[in-house]
Design an enzyme around this catalytic site. Structure first.
Site, PDB file in Angstrom:
ATOM      1  N   GLN A 204      -8.366 -22.804   2.622  1.00 48.35           N
ATOM      2  CA  GLN A 204      -6.897 -22.422   2.488  1.00 48.35           C
ATOM      3  C   GLN A 204      -6.064 -23.101   3.354  1.00 48.35           C
ATOM      4  O   GLN A 204      -4.829 -22.884   3.430  1.00 48.35           O
ATOM      5  CB  GLN A 204      -7.108 -20.814   3.105  1.00 48.35           C
ATOM      6  CG  GLN A 204      -7.584 -19.890   1.814  1.00 48.35           C
ATOM      7  CD  GLN A 204      -7.847 -18.515   2.686  1.00 48.35           C
ATOM      8  OE1 GLN A 204      -8.943 -18.125   2.907  1.00 48.35           O
ATOM      9  NE2 GLN A 204      -6.906 -17.760   2.963  1.00 48.35           N
ATOM     10  N   PHE A 235     -10.053 -15.383   0.435  1.00 53.13           N
ATOM     11  CA  PHE A 235      -9.789 -14.028   1.087  1.00 53.13           C
ATOM     12  C   PHE A 235      -9.897 -14.101   2.632  1.00 53.13           C
ATOM     13  O   PHE A 235     -10.163 -13.124   3.293  1.00 53.13           O
ATOM     14  CB  PHE A 235     -11.239 -13.235   0.731  1.00 53.13           C
ATOM     15  CG  PHE A 235     -11.042 -12.896  -0.820  1.00 53.13           C
ATOM     16  CD1 PHE A 235     -10.057 -12.327  -1.697  1.00 53.13           C
ATOM     17  CD2 PHE A 235     -12.200 -13.465  -1.632  1.00 53.13           C
ATOM     18  CE1 PHE A 235     -10.184 -12.367  -3.024  1.00 53.13           C
ATOM     19  CE2 PHE A 235     -12.232 -13.393  -2.966  1.00 53.13           C
ATOM     20  CZ  PHE A 235     -11.288 -12.816  -3.607  1.00 53.13           C
ATOM     21  N   GLU A 239      -9.514 -19.662   5.674  1.00 53.79           N
ATOM     22  CA  GLU A 239      -8.483 -20.033   6.350  1.00 53.79           C
ATOM     23  C   GLU A 239      -8.747 -21.052   7.523  1.00 53.79           C
ATOM     24  O   GLU A 239      -8.024 -22.003   7.919  1.00 53.79           O
ATOM     25  CB  GLU A 239      -7.838 -18.733   7.142  1.00 53.79           C
ATOM     26  CG  GLU A 239      -6.584 -19.012   8.011  1.00 53.79           C
ATOM     27  CD  GLU A 239      -5.825 -17.746   8.476  1.00 53.79           C
ATOM     28  OE1 GLU A 239      -5.926 -16.901   7.755  1.00 53.79           O
ATOM     29  OE2 GLU A 239      -5.013 -18.026   9.376  1.00 53.79           O
ATOM     30  N   ARG A 317      -3.333  -8.335  15.429  1.00 48.28           N
ATOM     31  CA  ARG A 317      -3.113  -7.603  14.211  1.00 48.28           C
ATOM     32  C   ARG A 317      -3.553  -6.201  13.871  1.00 48.28           C
ATOM     33  O   ARG A 317      -2.750  -5.446  13.486  1.00 48.28           O
ATOM     34  CB  ARG A 317      -3.217  -8.462  12.786  1.00 48.28           C
ATOM     35  CG  ARG A 317      -2.145  -7.999  11.752  1.00 48.28           C
ATOM     36  CD  ARG A 317      -2.493  -8.875  10.498  1.00 48.28           C
ATOM     37  NE  ARG A 317      -1.455 -10.008  10.236  1.00 48.28           N
ATOM     38  CZ  ARG A 317      -0.091  -9.789   9.729  1.00 48.28           C
ATOM     39  NH1 ARG A 317       0.312  -8.594   9.517  1.00 48.28           N
ATOM     40  NH2 ARG A 317       0.781 -10.895   9.716  1.00 48.28           N
ATOM     41  N   ARG A 349      -8.721 -10.700   4.423  1.00 47.23           N
ATOM     42  CA  ARG A 349      -7.645  -9.919   3.809  1.00 47.23           C
ATOM     43  C   ARG A 349      -7.361  -8.600   4.435  1.00 47.23           C
ATOM     44  O   ARG A 349      -7.991  -7.715   4.640  1.00 47.23           O
ATOM     45  CB  ARG A 349      -8.371  -9.187   2.365  1.00 47.23           C
ATOM     46  CG  ARG A 349      -6.865  -9.163   1.357  1.00 47.23           C
ATOM     47  CD  ARG A 349      -7.579  -9.056   0.129  1.00 47.23           C
ATOM     48  NE  ARG A 349      -6.511  -8.900  -0.975  1.00 47.23           N
ATOM     49  CZ  ARG A 349      -6.826  -8.874  -2.349  1.00 47.23           C
ATOM     50  NH1 ARG A 349      -8.081  -8.965  -2.737  1.00 47.23           N
ATOM     51  NH2 ARG A 349      -5.758  -9.009  -3.035  1.00 47.23           N
ATOM     52  N   PHE A 351      -6.714  -8.880   7.841  1.00 50.77           N
ATOM     53  CA  PHE A 351      -6.673  -9.799   9.232  1.00 50.77           C
ATOM     54  C   PHE A 351      -6.717  -8.897  10.450  1.00 50.77           C
ATOM     55  O   PHE A 351      -6.013  -8.904  11.376  1.00 50.77           O
ATOM     56  CB  PHE A 351      -5.216 -10.612   9.212  1.00 50.77           C
ATOM     57  CG  PHE A 351      -5.557 -11.775  10.008  1.00 50.77           C
ATOM     58  CD1 PHE A 351      -6.167 -12.924   9.739  1.00 50.77           C
ATOM     59  CD2 PHE A 351      -4.608 -12.071  11.073  1.00 50.77           C
ATOM     60  CE1 PHE A 351      -6.253 -14.185  10.416  1.00 50.77           C
ATOM     61  CE2 PHE A 351      -4.836 -13.066  11.901  1.00 50.77           C
ATOM     62  CZ  PHE A 351      -5.500 -14.113  11.530  1.00 50.77           C
ATOM     63  N   ALA A 523      -1.877 -14.768   5.560  1.00 52.36           N
ATOM     64  CA  ALA A 523      -0.948 -13.746   5.834  1.00 52.36           C
ATOM     65  C   ALA A 523      -0.239 -12.966   4.979  1.00 52.36           C
ATOM     66  O   ALA A 523       1.002 -12.783   5.003  1.00 52.36           O
ATOM     67  CB  ALA A 523       0.072 -14.293   7.084  1.00 52.36           C
ATOM     68  N   GLU A 727      -2.312  -8.916   0.702  1.00 51.57           N
ATOM     69  CA  GLU A 727      -3.376  -8.223   1.494  1.00 51.57           C
ATOM     70  C   GLU A 727      -3.125  -6.638   1.365  1.00 51.57           C
ATOM     71  O   GLU A 727      -4.122  -5.964   1.630  1.00 51.57           O
ATOM     72  CB  GLU A 727      -3.229  -8.728   3.051  1.00 51.57           C
ATOM     73  CG  GLU A 727      -3.722 -10.071   2.994  1.00 51.57           C
ATOM     74  CD  GLU A 727      -3.240 -10.675   4.729  1.00 51.57           C
ATOM     75  OE1 GLU A 727      -2.208 -11.103   4.892  1.00 51.57           O
ATOM     76  OE2 GLU A 727      -4.134 -10.578   5.272  1.00 51.57           O
TER      77      GLU A 727
END
Ligand code: MTE
Ligand code: HPA
Ligand code: MOS
Length: 771
Positions: A204, A235, A239, A317, A349, A351, A523, A727
């Site tokens: 990603q 997903f 990342e 988050r 997903r 986060f 994000a 997400e």
């Protein structure tokens, strides 16, 4: 056959440009790239214990095995043996100590995969095993942290609790989640001229991969070219965690000057990579006599695994979303990033948002149960409205919490559903009881999710557009297509700006030499950031074309010129010039038909020290209603119906957005109900294959999903007002948990069971018969 690019009357229904390729198997992934002659294959020798000191590793026999070319250890790394992103705590290949089962120690490189596998068996390792920690609260008590603890605060909760009418305290734990992208982690690398290297990675974050490789090889980023056609799902799991496998592959290709390939098998992927963070949490909630939440305190213990990876950002988050869609004036939220001996947990997903939201929903359910009211009464009574302040200082603007809730209420008669469930559930012995061993439950689940990387610096993007002389267009952005349909949306942006058919536009691979310094596709912000950069590039070229037409036809500067239906129309006199004509004219006049666009989200800021700011460009809202049926003899259950009213802003692609909503919902239901990651006390993954880790299939999906889009009420910062959708819908899944719980309580009103997810059939069965 349906032509996915067929121009539908309604552009909002443009089918995903990858649809046909996916179902016919023509879409290519890393392992589909034809291998070059001489390609070498890599197998990873990983730690058999969760924590230990390596005393000796003997690979002399393995090295002599047929086909084996070289066995790499950390000593063979020319640059730094370090791939930590936020914190420098993650070696690529293990140092003297190992910190989780699955940690890479050696790379076995052979002429074939089979030979590499056979050599792997011959490696002998002697490790002194050390005590392993798998529980975040234990890590907390032992002072084992990956990063600093964080606090968000609003108002004065201490004082508010003193005057609260009702106070409830408890704990709520949520489990991890395996990403289970269809395409496992993998990469293919080959040396190029001038000491450079090219790599295809299932990532990603191509720039992250580029950086990690440059660091490990000790070369400049300009020597590393990363190319991604698409990935078979990420997903969040790619990342950051594509980096090590890409770096290992690049290392081998670089040192041996040969093409090299590393594709993980499913069980290797499950064992070696991090997952959604399990959380343990404690809450305290205070309400007044009108069921207004006056105070909320929560402490989150995040199971970060053995290295930081993205855990500090995920932790943050959790705090951002800890009060979900509710306004709570007095809040203290604390979060701890706990170090354990599990694979480093990572983005998934939502986060960290889902983990925070589960706890406030548990606290509300707890209060409702004791006060003998519907949880939905407390939920509804505390929904955010414009002007309310989030615990992080941002003020609600154009909020849709109440609107989505009310719209759901108008579409579906909630009280009628409640009444029919109550009559279905009539207690045993009561006249009319028919369903002694079957009970139903319902739950509402509002969501509110902030859009932007919480790290403000990451919120910018670039795009590159070429118009070729025949009028066809090539588009490169930093966006990674992972099934979420971002490439289709990018095609739509260029088609709309130039007023041409999608067939004339080609989405190029995502490549670090064409679009540099990208943020990962994450994000949920990929279409916004890259779409707006693309818009900028298209507009630059358009403006040049407009200027040319104005000059040729001697029009004043304000004369409207319309790009539509492959024609450029001068509004004043109705003159139409075909698109390809304008393009050839422009080229012959030596006008630049290429542009590089840039976009940086305006307005956002966040001060990590004070925990205050305006971190999000906007929020996405929605409300879901769940009904579920529990089989009270066996503990199994079904999600009957889910009704959703979701805030898409003004969608540019209904089908893509609907797919994201339904897919996110089912993934969220999986996390909350059936997907159970089990590690034993020694940090060994027991749910290590699809036989022991169950994800929702079509039979486990809700029988009915009704999704409607909330009408747009206000402008927003999304691309063409079409809000991010990747997400947020996952968090609806939390509603499934409470619907099932409520059905259990209908059978066993005194069931005293903890807020622990996933609520597997085993847990349901225990709860049905507990005292
Ligand atoms: N949908 C599919 N089909 N595959 C994926 O891997 N990833 C999710 C979501 N939807 C994902 C997906 C996650 S974690 C994010 S952050 C977003 O898509 C990323 O894409 P976007 O920014 O374009 O929404
Ligand atoms: N969301 C997803 N990925 C991220 C974020 C975020 O807020 N910050 C850094 N990586
Ligand atoms: Mo998504 S968890 O931001 O990749």
């Amino acid at each position: 056959m349906i032509d996915p690019l067929k121009k539908l009357k309604d552009k909002k229904k443009l089918a995903n440009i990858d649809a046909i390729g996916h179902v016919t198997g023509k879409s290519t992934y890393v392992d589909d790239i034809p291998t070059m002659q001489g390609t070498l294959f890599i197998k990873i020798f990983d730690s058999p214990v969760a924590h230990g000191k390596i005393k000796t590793v003997d690979f002399s026999e393995a090295e002599q095995m047929p086909g084996v070319v070289k066995i790499f250890s950390k000593k063979d790394i020319p640059g730094e043996n370090q791939i930590g992103g936020i914190i420098q705590d993650e070696p690529l290949l293990a140092d003297d100590e190992v910190h989780f089962r699955g940690q890479a120690i050696l790379l076995i490189v052979a002429e074939s995969e089979v030979e590499a596998e056979e050599a792997l068996e011959k490696i002998k390792i002697d490790i002194e095993e050390l005590p392993a920690i798998v529980d975040p609260k234990e890590a907390f008590l032992k002072g084992q942290f990956l990063s600093n603890s964080r606090t968000f605060q609003l108002g004065d909760s201490k004082k508010a609790f003193e005057s609260a009418t009702y106070i409830f305290e408890g704990s709520a734990d949520s489990g991890g989640q395996e990403h289970l992208y269809l395409e496992t982690q993998g990469a293919y690398a080959y040396p190029m001229e001038h000491g450079s290297i090219k790599i295809h990675s299932s990532t990603q974050g191509p720039t992250q991969v580029q950086k990690a490789i440059a660091r490990v090889l000790g070369v400049g980023m300009n020597k590393v070219e990363v190319d991604v056609t698409r990935i078979g799902g990420g997903f969040g799991g790619k990342e950051d965690q594509a980096n090590p496998f890409a770096a290992m592959t690049a290392l081998v290709a670089w040192v041996l000057k040969k093409p090299a390939k590393c594709i993980l098998h499913r069980m290797e992927d499950m064992r070696m990579t991090g997952k959604r963070h399990p959380y343990r949490s404690d809450y305290k909630i205070g309400l007044d006599k009108n069921l207004k939440i006056v105070a909320y305190e929560a402490a989150f213990f995040q199971n970060g695994g053995a290295a930081a990876d993205l855990s500090p950002a995920v932790l943050e988050r959790t705090l951002f979303h800890a009060t979900n869609s509710y306004f709570i004036p007095n809040v203290v939220l604390q979060a701890h990033c706990c170090k354990t001996n599990l694979p480093p947990n990572t983005a998934f997903r939502g986060f960290g948002g889902p983990q925070g939201m589960f706890v406030i929903e548990a606290a509300i359910d707890h209060a409702a149960r004791i006060l003998n009211v519907n949880a939905s009464d407390i939920q509804q009574n505390n929904l955010l409205k414009d002007g309310d302040e989030f615990p992080y200082g941002q003020i609600v603007e154009d909020g849709e919490a109440k609107n989505s809730w009310n719209e759901l209420g108008e579409k579906y008669d909630i009280e009628k559903i409640r009444t029919s469930i109550n009559s279905y559930n009539l207690p045993t012995g009561q006249a009319g009881n028919k369903n002694t061993f079957s009970k139903k439950g319902m739950a509402l689940m509002p969501i509110c999710f902030g859009i932007s990387f919480t790290n403000t610096m990451m919120n910018h993007a670039r795009a590159l557009v070429h118009i070729y002389t025949d009028g066809t267009v090539g588009v490169s952005t930093g966006a990674i297509e992972m099934g979420q349909g971002v490439n289709t949306k990018m095609v739509q942006v260029a088609a709309r700006e130039f007023g041409i058919a999608p067939e004339l536009i080609k989405l190029e691979t995502t490549n670090t030499t064409r679009v540099a310094n990208t943020s990962p596709s994450a994000a949920s912000a990929t279409a916004d950031l890259n779409g707006k950069a693309l818009l900028d590039a298209c507009q630059q070229i358009k403006n040049r074309l407009i200027k040319m037409i104005q000059e040729v036809y001697q029009l004043e500067e304000s004369a409207p010129i319309i790009f539509k239906n492959e024609k450029i129309t001068i509004a004043k006199n109705g003159k139409e010039i075909p698109w390809h004509q304008v393009v050839t004219d422009a080229f012959s006049k030596r006008i630049n038909l290429s542009a590089k666009g840039h976009y940086a989200t305006p307005r956002i800021n966040f001060n990590k020290e004070t925990g205050k700011g305006h971190p999000f460009a906007y929020h996405v809202y929605g409300t879901a209603l769940f009904t579920a049926t529990v089989d009270c003899l066996r503990g199994i259950y079904e999600i009957d119906e889910v009704h959703i009213v979701h805030d898409v802003g003004e969608t540019i692609n209904e089908l893509v957005d609907l797919g994201q909503i339904e897919g996110g919902l089912v993934q969220g239901i999986g996390w909350m109900t059936m997907e159970e990651i089990i590690f034993n006390q020694k940090g060994k993954l027991l749910s290590n294959a699809l036989s022991t880790y169950k994800i929702p299939d079509i039979y486990a999906a809700p029988k009915t999903i009704n999704t409607s889009f909330l009408p747009l009420r206000a402008d927003n910062l999304a691309i063409y007002k079409s809000k991010a959708v990747g997400e947020p819908p996952l968090m609806y899944g939390i509603g499934a948990y409470f619907a099932i719980r409520n059905a259990v309580h209908a059978f066993n009103p005194n069931a005293n069971f903890e807020y622990v997810s996933p609520i597997t059939p085993e847990r349901v069965l225990m709860a049905l018969y507990c005292k």
